[in-house]
Design a protein around this motif. Sequence first.
Motif, mmCIF file in Angstrom:
data_model
loop_
_atom_site.group_PDB
_atom_site.id
_atom_site.type_symbol
_atom_site.label_atom_id
_atom_site.label_comp_id
_atom_site.label_asym_id
_atom_site.label_seq_id
_atom_site.Cartn_x
_atom_site.Cartn_y
_atom_site.Cartn_z
ATOM 1 N N ALA A 83 96.178 13.599 48.682
ATOM 2 C CA ALA A 83 95.779 13.055 49.982
ATOM 3 C C ALA A 83 94.266 13.128 50.166
ATOM 4 O O ALA A 83 93.647 12.192 50.697
ATOM 5 N N GLU A 84 93.675 14.225 49.718
ATOM 6 C CA GLU A 84 92.218 14.339 49.809
ATOM 7 C C GLU A 84 91.537 13.252 48.980
ATOM 8 O O GLU A 84 90.538 12.659 49.402
ATOM 9 N N GLY A 85 92.090 12.979 47.796
ATOM 10 C CA GLY A 85 91.522 11.927 46.970
ATOM 11 C C GLY A 85 91.643 10.558 47.605
ATOM 12 O O GLY A 85 90.695 9.752 47.581
ATOM 13 N N GLU A 86 92.838 10.285 48.177
ATOM 14 C CA GLU A 86 93.005 9.000 48.857
ATOM 15 C C GLU A 86 92.063 8.892 50.057
ATOM 16 O O GLU A 86 91.513 7.811 50.332
ATOM 17 N N LYS A 87 91.896 9.997 50.791
ATOM 18 C CA LYS A 87 90.974 9.970 51.928
ATOM 19 C C LYS A 87 89.548 9.662 51.470
ATOM 20 O O LYS A 87 88.852 8.817 52.057
ATOM 21 N N ASP A 88 89.123 10.338 50.404
ATOM 22 C CA ASP A 88 87.767 10.083 49.895
ATOM 23 C C ASP A 88 87.631 8.650 49.408
ATOM 24 O O ASP A 88 86.573 8.016 49.600
ATOM 25 N N GLN A 89 88.704 8.133 48.783
ATOM 26 C CA GLN A 89 88.654 6.749 48.315
ATOM 27 C C GLN A 89 88.531 5.780 49.497
ATOM 28 O O GLN A 89 87.723 4.832 49.444
ATOM 29 N N ARG A 90 89.316 6.008 50.552
ATOM 30 C CA ARG A 90 89.230 5.143 51.734
ATOM 31 C C ARG A 90 87.839 5.220 52.364
ATOM 32 O O ARG A 90 87.271 4.201 52.798
ATOM 33 N N ILE A 91 87.300 6.411 52.425
ATOM 34 C CA ILE A 91 85.969 6.559 53.011
ATOM 35 C C ILE A 91 84.926 5.819 52.186
ATOM 36 O O ILE A 91 84.052 5.121 52.719
ATOM 37 N N GLU A 136 85.488 3.244 50.205
ATOM 38 C CA GLU A 136 85.714 1.811 50.383
ATOM 39 C C GLU A 136 85.126 1.331 51.710
ATOM 40 O O GLU A 136 84.507 0.259 51.779
ATOM 41 N N ALA A 137 85.335 2.136 52.769
ATOM 42 C CA ALA A 137 84.773 1.747 54.067
ATOM 43 C C ALA A 137 83.247 1.735 54.031
ATOM 44 O O ALA A 137 82.598 0.828 54.576
ATOM 45 N N ASP A 138 82.663 2.746 53.372
ATOM 46 C CA ASP A 138 81.202 2.760 53.249
ATOM 47 C C ASP A 138 80.703 1.560 52.452
ATOM 48 O O ASP A 138 79.679 0.945 52.798
ATOM 49 N N GLY A 139 81.443 1.242 51.374
ATOM 50 C CA GLY A 139 81.044 0.071 50.590
ATOM 51 C C GLY A 139 81.144 -1.223 51.386
ATOM 52 O O GLY A 139 80.250 -2.087 51.314
ATOM 53 N N TYR A 140 82.240 -1.361 52.170
ATOM 54 C CA TYR A 140 82.393 -2.568 52.992
ATOM 55 C C TYR A 140 81.307 -2.640 54.058
ATOM 56 O O TYR A 140 80.759 -3.705 54.359
ATOM 57 N N ARG A 141 80.991 -1.482 54.649
ATOM 58 C CA ARG A 141 79.932 -1.441 55.653
ATOM 59 C C ARG A 141 78.595 -1.878 55.058
ATOM 60 O O ARG A 141 77.870 -2.707 55.636
ATOM 61 N N LEU A 142 78.273 -1.310 53.889
ATOM 62 C CA LEU A 142 77.009 -1.689 53.253
ATOM 63 C C LEU A 142 77.003 -3.164 52.868
ATOM 64 O O LEU A 142 75.968 -3.850 52.970
ATOM 65 N N LYS A 143 78.159 -3.672 52.446
ATOM 66 C CA LYS A 143 78.245 -5.079 52.082
ATOM 67 C C LYS A 143 77.980 -5.973 53.290
ATOM 68 O O LYS A 143 77.193 -6.929 53.206
ATOM 69 N N ARG A 144 78.626 -5.661 54.421
ATOM 70 C CA ARG A 144 78.428 -6.482 55.604
ATOM 71 C C ARG A 144 76.996 -6.378 56.122
ATOM 72 O O ARG A 144 76.395 -7.376 56.556
ATOM 73 N N ILE A 145 76.443 -5.182 56.052
ATOM 74 C CA ILE A 145 75.061 -5.024 56.498
ATOM 75 C C ILE A 145 74.112 -5.836 55.618
ATOM 76 O O ILE A 145 73.206 -6.534 56.100
ATOM 77 N N ASN A 146 74.335 -5.743 54.296
ATOM 78 C CA ASN A 146 73.461 -6.499 53.381
ATOM 79 C C ASN A 146 73.626 -8.003 53.569
ATOM 80 O O ASN A 146 72.638 -8.761 53.512
#
Length: 311
Positions: A222-230, A232-242
Motif C-alpha cells: 500500500a505504501e508503494g502504491e501510495k508513493d506511485q500515485r503521488i 503520478e500526480a506530481d508528474g501530471y501536475r508538472l506536465k499541465r504546468i509546463n
Amino acid sequence: MPIVVLVVIILLVTWSSIYTVPSDSVAVVQRFGAYLKEVPAGLHFKMPFGVDEATIVPVKRQLKQEFGFTTPGGTDPYQGSQTRDSRQETQMVTGDLNAALVEWVVQYRIATPQKFLFEVRNPSATLRYVSESVMREVVGDRTVDEVITIGRQEIESEALTKMQALSSKYAMGISIDQVQLKNINPPLPVQESFNEVNQAQQEKEKLINEARRDYNKVIPLAEGEKDQRIREADGYRLKRINEAEGDVARFSALLAEYSKAPEVTRRRIYIETLEDIMPGIHAKVVIDEHTSQLLPLLNLNANRNTTSEQL
C-alpha cells in the motif's frame, strides 16, 4: 638362597620405586604422609616400601557432575546421583512459590592438586552439595516462567559465578568451567496442564507471527502504491504546468507578431488552422460565394451508396 632373596628384594624395590604419570595428569608425592612435591607426566622414581606415596591427579581432564540424571558408563563415582534420589535433588521452589524439576551439569577441572587433596575432605562430594545449594538459591530468586523459558542463560551465568566463589572460599582447588541447564519441567501432577499452556502460548506466537507477516506484506504494498500515485500526480501536475507555460509563451510570441502585422498574422493563423482541419474531412465541397442554391452541386447518390455500404 641369599642370591634369590637379594634378587627378590631388588625387584620389590624397583617395583615400588618406579611409577608412571599419564599425559593429562600430575602426581602429588607424599613422604611419610606429608606433602613433598608435584611431578609432571612421565616415568618417575620414588622412595620404596611406602616411604613415598604418589597420587595421580587428572589436572588436564575436564570432569563433570550431573544432577537429575546419570550418563551410563561414567567412571567417576560422584558424576551422577548414586547415593541420593536424583528426583529429590532436582525438586526446587521458584520465587513465586511454584515447583520445578531442574536438571543441570557442572563441568570443572582440578586447578590446584595440593588443595584438592588436602584442604577439603572429599572435595567432589562437597562440590555436589555446593552446586545444589547455589542452584536452589538462584532458582529461588526467579519466577517459574523465567526458569523454564527466558531465564536459562542468566541462571547459568549467575550459578557459575557463585559456585566458583564458594569453591575459592573453601579452597577446594577446583576451577568450574561451565554450568549448563538441561531439562526443566514442572512437577508430574501439573505437567500435562503446563504442556497445554505452552501449546497455547506457541499458538499465540504463531498467530502473532502470521499477522506480522500479513502486515509486512500488505502495508509496504500500500505504501508503494501510495508513493506511485503521488509521483503520478506530481508528474501530471508538472506536465499541465509546463503545457500551460508553453501555451502562454506561444500566445505571447504570437501576440507580439500579431501586433507587428495583424493582417498577415491573421491569415497565417487561418491557413495553419485549415492545414490541421482539412486532412480529417473526407468530402470537400468548394462553392462560389455568389451561388444561390447548394443542392445541384451535391452528389446525393454517392452519399446514399456510402451510407448503404456502412450499414
